[in-house]
Design a protein around this motif. Structure first.
Motif, PDB file in Angstrom:
ATOM      1  N   GLY A   1       1.074  13.020  -7.435  1.00 11.08           N
ATOM      2  CA  GLY A   1       1.828  12.366  -6.038  1.00 11.08           C
ATOM      3  C   GLY A   1       3.234  12.053  -6.680  1.00 11.08           C
ATOM      4  N   GLY A   2       3.751  11.875  -7.962  1.00 11.03           N
ATOM      5  CA  GLY A   2       4.924  11.621  -8.685  1.00 11.03           C
ATOM      6  C   GLY A   2       4.955  10.281  -9.184  1.00 11.03           C
ATOM      7  N   LEU A   3       3.697   9.533  -9.383  1.00  7.48           N
ATOM      8  CA  LEU A   3       3.859   8.399  -9.954  1.00  7.48           C
ATOM      9  C   LEU A   3       3.853   8.478 -11.688  1.00  7.48           C
ATOM     10  CD1 LEU A   3       1.149   6.542  -7.773  1.00  7.48           C
ATOM     11  CD2 LEU A   3       3.606   6.003  -7.992  1.00  7.48           C
ATOM     12  N   SER A   4       4.312   7.455 -12.136  1.00  7.59           N
ATOM     13  CA  SER A   4       4.766   7.655 -13.654  1.00  7.59           C
ATOM     14  C   SER A   4       3.223   7.165 -14.639  1.00  7.59           C
ATOM     15  CB  SER A   4       5.723   7.011 -14.152  1.00  7.59           C
ATOM     16  OG  SER A   4       5.513   5.340 -13.725  1.00  7.59           O
ATOM     17  N   ILE A   5       3.487   7.561 -15.751  1.00  6.44           N
ATOM     18  CA  ILE A   5       2.473   6.871 -16.688  1.00  6.44           C
ATOM     19  C   ILE A   5       3.337   6.245 -18.019  1.00  6.44           C
ATOM     20  CG2 ILE A   5       0.597   7.585 -18.419  1.00  6.44           C
ATOM     21  CD1 ILE A   5       0.599  10.297 -17.151  1.00  6.44           C
ATOM     22  N   PRO A   6       2.968   4.980 -18.126  1.00  4.63           N
ATOM     23  CA  PRO A   6       2.147   4.143 -17.120  1.00  4.63           C
ATOM     24  C   PRO A   6       2.825   3.641 -16.119  1.00  4.63           C
ATOM     25  CG  PRO A   6       3.436   2.562 -18.901  1.00  4.63           C
ATOM     26  CD  PRO A   6       3.421   4.227 -19.201  1.00  4.63           C
ATOM     27  N   ARG A   7       2.062   2.924 -15.065  1.00  8.55           N
ATOM     28  CA  ARG A   7       2.337   2.557 -13.929  1.00  8.55           C
ATOM     29  C   ARG A   7       1.799   1.081 -13.593  1.00  8.55           C
ATOM     30  NH1 ARG A   7      -0.465   7.030 -13.580  1.00  8.55           N
ATOM     31  NH2 ARG A   7      -2.727   6.926 -12.600  1.00  8.55           N
ATOM     32  N   GLU A   8       2.095   0.523 -12.456  1.00  9.87           N
ATOM     33  CA  GLU A   8       1.422  -0.439 -12.094  1.00  9.87           C
ATOM     34  C   GLU A   8       0.203  -0.075 -11.404  1.00  9.87           C
ATOM     35  OE1 GLU A   8       3.381  -4.151  -9.984  1.00  9.87           O
ATOM     36  OE2 GLU A   8       4.604  -2.403  -9.374  1.00  9.87           O
ATOM     37  N   PRO A   9      -0.989  -0.873 -11.653  1.00 12.86           N
ATOM     38  CA  PRO A   9      -2.237  -0.737 -10.871  1.00 12.86           C
ATOM     39  C   PRO A   9      -2.065  -0.972  -9.461  1.00 12.86           C
ATOM     40  CG  PRO A   9      -2.601  -2.650 -12.321  1.00 12.86           C
ATOM     41  CD  PRO A   9      -0.914  -2.036 -12.571  1.00 12.86           C
ATOM     42  N   ALA A  10      -2.652  -0.265  -8.527  1.00 21.46           N
ATOM     43  CA  ALA A  10      -2.726  -0.281  -7.230  1.00 21.46           C
ATOM     44  C   ALA A  10      -4.032  -0.492  -6.600  1.00 21.46           C
ATOM     45  CB  ALA A  10      -1.852   1.085  -6.734  1.00 21.46           C
ATOM     46  N   GLU A  11      -3.987  -1.023  -5.441  1.00 20.98           N
ATOM     47  CA  GLU A  11      -5.270  -1.130  -4.557  1.00 20.98           C
ATOM     48  C   GLU A  11      -4.933  -0.458  -3.130  1.00 20.98           C
ATOM     49  OE1 GLU A  11      -7.704  -4.232  -5.295  1.00 20.98           O
ATOM     50  OE2 GLU A  11      -7.627  -4.294  -7.682  1.00 20.98           O
ATOM     51  N   ILE A  12      -6.054  -0.096  -2.527  1.00 20.91           N
ATOM     52  CA  ILE A  12      -5.853   0.072  -0.907  1.00 20.91           C
ATOM     53  C   ILE A  12      -6.094  -1.248  -0.193  1.00 20.91           C
ATOM     54  CG2 ILE A  12      -6.754   1.257   1.088  1.00 20.91           C
ATOM     55  CD1 ILE A  12      -8.002   3.443  -0.874  1.00 20.91           C
ATOM     56  N   VAL A  13      -5.163  -1.528   0.466  1.00 21.24           N
ATOM     57  CA  VAL A  13      -5.021  -3.018   1.328  1.00 21.24           C
ATOM     58  C   VAL A  13      -5.184  -2.709   2.777  1.00 21.24           C
ATOM     59  CG1 VAL A  13      -3.840  -5.091   1.538  1.00 21.24           C
ATOM     60  CG2 VAL A  13      -3.553  -4.168  -0.542  1.00 21.24           C
ATOM     61  N   GLY A  14      -6.442  -3.432   3.312  1.00 15.33           N
ATOM     62  CA  GLY A  14      -6.833  -3.245   4.625  1.00 15.33           C
ATOM     63  C   GLY A  14      -7.615  -2.094   5.020  1.00 15.33           C
ATOM     64  N   GLY A  15      -8.175  -1.505   4.115  1.00 16.20           N
ATOM     65  CA  GLY A  15      -9.283  -0.508   4.347  1.00 16.20           C
ATOM     66  C   GLY A  15      -9.744   0.286   3.329  1.00 16.20           C
ATOM     67  N   ASP A  16      -9.869   1.505   3.501  1.00 14.84           N
ATOM     68  CA  ASP A  16     -10.246   2.552   2.351  1.00 14.84           C
ATOM     69  C   ASP A  16      -9.336   3.987   2.433  1.00 14.84           C
ATOM     70  OD1 ASP A  16     -11.590   3.914   4.200  1.00 14.84           O
ATOM     71  OD2 ASP A  16     -13.186   4.233   2.916  1.00 14.84           O
ATOM     72  N   GLY A  17      -9.681   4.964   1.773  1.00 12.94           N
ATOM     73  CA  GLY A  17      -9.034   5.915   1.936  1.00 12.94           C
ATOM     74  C   GLY A  17      -8.743   6.793   3.289  1.00 12.94           C
ATOM     75  N   ASP A  18     -10.006   6.677   3.896  1.00 12.93           N
ATOM     76  CA  ASP A  18      -9.963   7.286   5.149  1.00 12.93           C
ATOM     77  C   ASP A  18      -9.059   6.333   6.148  1.00 12.93           C
ATOM     78  OD1 ASP A  18     -11.929   9.342   5.630  1.00 12.93           O
ATOM     79  OD2 ASP A  18     -13.244   8.068   4.593  1.00 12.93           O
ATOM     80  N   ASP A  19      -8.989   5.267   6.277  1.00 12.48           N
ATOM     81  CA  ASP A  19      -7.932   4.364   6.767  1.00 12.48           C
ATOM     82  C   ASP A  19      -6.438   4.531   6.532  1.00 12.48           C
ATOM     83  OD1 ASP A  19     -10.035   3.061   8.176  1.00 12.48           O
ATOM     84  OD2 ASP A  19     -10.390   1.942   6.226  1.00 12.48           O
ATOM     85  N   VAL A  20      -6.199   4.752   4.996  1.00 14.77           N
ATOM     86  CA  VAL A  20      -4.962   5.296   4.559  1.00 14.77           C
ATOM     87  C   VAL A  20      -4.513   6.709   5.263  1.00 14.77           C
ATOM     88  CG1 VAL A  20      -3.607   5.814   2.734  1.00 14.77           C
ATOM     89  CG2 VAL A  20      -5.184   4.029   2.543  1.00 14.77           C
ATOM     90  N   LEU A  21      -5.442   7.631   5.340  1.00 13.22           N
ATOM     91  CA  LEU A  21      -5.246   9.016   6.095  1.00 13.22           C
ATOM     92  C   LEU A  21      -5.092   8.677   7.458  1.00 13.22           C
ATOM     93  CD1 LEU A  21      -7.888  11.143   4.380  1.00 13.22           C
ATOM     94  CD2 LEU A  21      -5.683  10.933   3.700  1.00 13.22           C
ATOM     95  N   ASP A  22      -5.613   7.615   7.968  1.00 14.12           N
ATOM     96  CA  ASP A  22      -5.402   7.339   9.227  1.00 14.12           C
ATOM     97  C   ASP A  22      -4.237   6.530   9.887  1.00 14.12           C
ATOM     98  OD1 ASP A  22      -7.670   9.183   9.900  1.00 14.12           O
ATOM     99  OD2 ASP A  22      -9.137   7.267   9.922  1.00 14.12           O
ATOM    100  N   GLY A  23      -3.471   5.890   8.811  1.00 10.39           N
ATOM    101  CA  GLY A  23      -2.390   5.275   8.906  1.00 10.39           C
ATOM    102  C   GLY A  23      -2.667   3.710   9.270  1.00 10.39           C
TER     103      GLY A  23
END
Ligand code: SF4
Length: 156
Positions: free
Chosen positions: A43-65
């Protein structure tokens, strides 16, 4: 042939520049039976990178916007996570594999549990962004634990 999280095969692609090597999965990679992918790097993120989490739901919610992927400092990396998911799906289709073994709890790769989005180490049930997309596309996504259990049952 299967596709696996690249960090299982010993590639230093984790957010902190390390890996999650899994001896059994690395063995399959060494024998040419597993293709490594890292959705976050795709997806274009670097190594190392800041840790990330899904906020407001899960991966399905991210796909649904309806949910976002944010880093610990609040940077929105949803676009990169979506790009990584679609790039991974492309590779899965190109390779013609039907099973993918992905790292549990990752916001990309988790397939039953992910970090909660509270950035306090807590977890919640749900898919990471890549797992959600692969499952929607009919691909079997399993965690490392389920995969190792499967190998043991098959005496592999
Ligand atoms: Fe491993 Fe997946 Fe995280 Fe990449 S995105 S480091 S493959 S768990």
């Amino acid at each position: 042939m299967i596709i696996v999280s690249a960090c299982f095969a010993g590639f230093d692609v984790k957010y902190n520049g390390s890996n999650n090597v899994n001896v059994k999965i690395k063995e399959l990679f060494d024998k040419g039976m597993a293709i490594p992918v890292c959705p976050e790097v795709l997806g274009g993120l670097s190594i190392p990178r800041e840790p990330a989490e899904i906020v407001g739901g899960d991966g399905d919610d991210v796909l649904d916007g309806s949910a976002k992927v944010l880093t610990t400092t609040g940077r929105d990396v949803t676009e990169q996570f979506l790009k990584g998911a679609y790039e991974t799906l492309k590779r899965v289709k190109e390779a013609g594999v039907t099973m993918v073994v992905l790292k549990e709890r990752s916001p990309s790769c988790g397939s039953t549990m992910i970090y909660s989005g509270k950035f306090n180490g807590s977890k919640r049930p749900g898919n990471g962004v890549t797992s959600a997309l692969l499952k929607r596309s009919g691909i079997q996504v399993v965690s490392e634990d389920h995969f190792i259990e499967y190998l043991e049952r098959m005496d592999i």
